[in-house]
Design a protein around this motif. Structure first.
Motif, PDB file in Angstrom:
ATOM      1  N   ILE A   1       0.852  -1.195   0.000  1.00  0.00           N
ATOM      2  CA  ILE A   1       0.000   0.000   0.000  1.00  0.00           C
ATOM      3  C   ILE A   1       0.884   1.240   0.000  1.00  0.00           C
TER       4      ILE A   1
ATOM      5  N   VAL B   1      -3.698   0.537  -3.298  1.00  0.00           N
ATOM      6  CA  VAL B   1      -2.958  -0.724  -3.363  1.00  0.00           C
ATOM      7  C   VAL B   1      -2.132  -0.753  -4.639  1.00  0.00           C
TER       8      VAL B   1
ATOM      9  N   LEU C   1      -7.702  -2.050   2.177  1.00  0.00           N
ATOM     10  CA  LEU C   1      -7.381  -0.659   2.454  1.00  0.00           C
ATOM     11  C   LEU C   1      -8.071  -0.166   3.720  1.00  0.00           C
TER      12      LEU C   1
ATOM     13  N   SER D   1     -12.178   5.465   7.455  1.00  0.00           N
ATOM     14  CA  SER D   1     -11.873   4.238   6.708  1.00  0.00           C
ATOM     15  C   SER D   1     -13.127   3.551   6.185  1.00  0.00           C
TER      16      SER D   1
END
Length: 395
Positions: A262, A278, A301, A315
């Motif tokens: 990442i 990614v 992720l 997130s």
């Protein structure tokens, strides 16, 4: 072909970052240069558009670090000629498990190439970044001052503008469908689908994800290059923390070794958003893409963001995505060989100025000054199948 059009010292096919930087270099050296692009200039269909790319010298492979160091100077040299900034400096932070082979190779390469760096444990990382980056106890980080963000579309435009200033001819919407040797004079004829043909003493092909298709059409050779569709994701920084993730706030470009690999850049192009993605994607044909992210990539992720940035970045999911193409080789190393230049495997943009310089050297006399091209030869795949052998995982 007797009625071929204008004649050039060098014809460059593909006006992304590699082709444009090469046109800048060859025209600067006095070569009559033609740069051809199949789509509009500065299009968003390939690998050279968008708002940010990372510059870093923290590579596992020794041969890339010296290329990045030279490129960092060449970026600034081109900036001074155009009068605009495309390269914005900030530290680079690379992280991963303390026993990760790729990360250990990065540290060894930094030492070997005298790249200033510091290896930090999880407590030191917390202190260095005031809690903005959180590592587990068995993770370490490598902090290097040689890093930064490059503005890609602006950079491509810069090299094209400078090439024009140096007398180069630029043509977009000129898709090349055939390249033929001139058995009488030497050189090549380059033919476009709009009915034009040009003669060139030398020819450089930098058509990105379309390289495999063009080379197969022209020569029948199938290159070991696989286009991948990459999803670039932007995540919302939670209210009150926006400035903490900017270059002005001291936030670095970053990369996280492991599965998945990442990486990202500070909040810059879109205020309040941070780019995290990614390194990898879905196999595709460049003219047939989904233009959407894969669910598994988003899942990985989300977890990584929660673990590294905690409650400072949302997130839940990206608030914006963009599509980009990689041209992946089996060993993730470049392909720089006579008349074929491609396969930059998603990490070549930062080195475009030195690649342009090398290709101009090859046009001049067939030799690249100060750089051994053995590891970039196309023939390595015939000799070893998957190409260059490494003692660590490709990233």
């Amino acid at each position: 072909m007797e009625n071929s059009g204008e004649q050039f010292d060098v014809i460059i096919i593909g006006a992304g970052i590699m082709g444009s930087s090469t046109a800048y270099e060859t025209s600067k050296r006095g070569h009559k240069t033609l740069l051809l692009e199949q789509f509009d200039f500065l299009h968003h269909r390939g690998s050279s558009h968008g708002e940010s790319r990372t510059l870093r010298a923290t590579y596992s492979e020794d041969y890339y670090s010296c290329m990045v160091i030279e490129s960092s100077h060449l970026w600034e040299e081109a900036e001074s000629e155009i009068g605009n900034k495309v390269y914005f400096k900030t530290p680079q932070f690379t992280m991963g498990l303390s026993d990760d082979k790729s990360l250990r190779a990065v540290i060894a390469s930094c030492r070997k190439n005298s790249i200033p760096h510091r290896v930090l444990d999880h407590r030191q990382v917390h202190e260095e970044f005031s809690g903005r980056i959180q590592l587990a106890e068995n993770w370490v980080g490598v902090l290097s001052d040689l890093g930064g963000v490059i503005k890609p579309t602006k950079a491509v435009s810069m090299f094209q503008t400078l090439a024009l200033k140096n007398g180069a001819v630029l043509r977009d919407n000129s898709e090349v469908f055939d390249i033929k040797k001139d058995d009488v004079r030497g050189g090549v004829f380059v033919c476009t689908r709009n009915g034009e043909s040009f003669w060139g003493r030398k020819c450089v092909v930098t058509v990105g994800a379309w390289m495999k298709k063009l080379v197969k059409t022209v020569t029948g050779l199938v290159l070991p290059i696989q286009p991948l569709e990459i999803c670039v994701c932007y995540w919302k920084i939670k209210q009150g923390h926006e400035e903490e993730f900017t270059i002005q706030g001291g936030f670095p470009t970053f990369a996280s070794y492991g599965e998945p690999y990442i990486y990202g850049t500070p909040s810059m192009e879109f205020p309040g958003l941070i780019k995290i993605l990614v390194h990898g994607g879905q196999q595709c044909e460049p003219d047939k893409r989904t233009w959407s992210p894969a669910p598994m990539i988003l899942d990985s992720l989300r977890q990584w963001i929660q673990e590294r940035f905690g409650d400072r970045v949302d997130s839940t999911g990206p608030v914006m995505t963009q599509s980009c193409l990689y041209s992946m080789t089996p060993d993730e190393d470049f392909v720089i060989d006579f008349w074929v230049v491609r396969g930059f495997s998603g990490h070549g943009f930062k080195m475009a100025p030195v690649v342009g310089r090398v290709l101009a050297d090859l046009v001049d006399n067939g030799e690249a000054k100060g750089l051994k091209l053995k590891q970039f030869r196309l023939g390595r795949f015939e000799e070893k199948g998957d190409g260059n052998v490494k003692e660590f995982e490709d990233q």
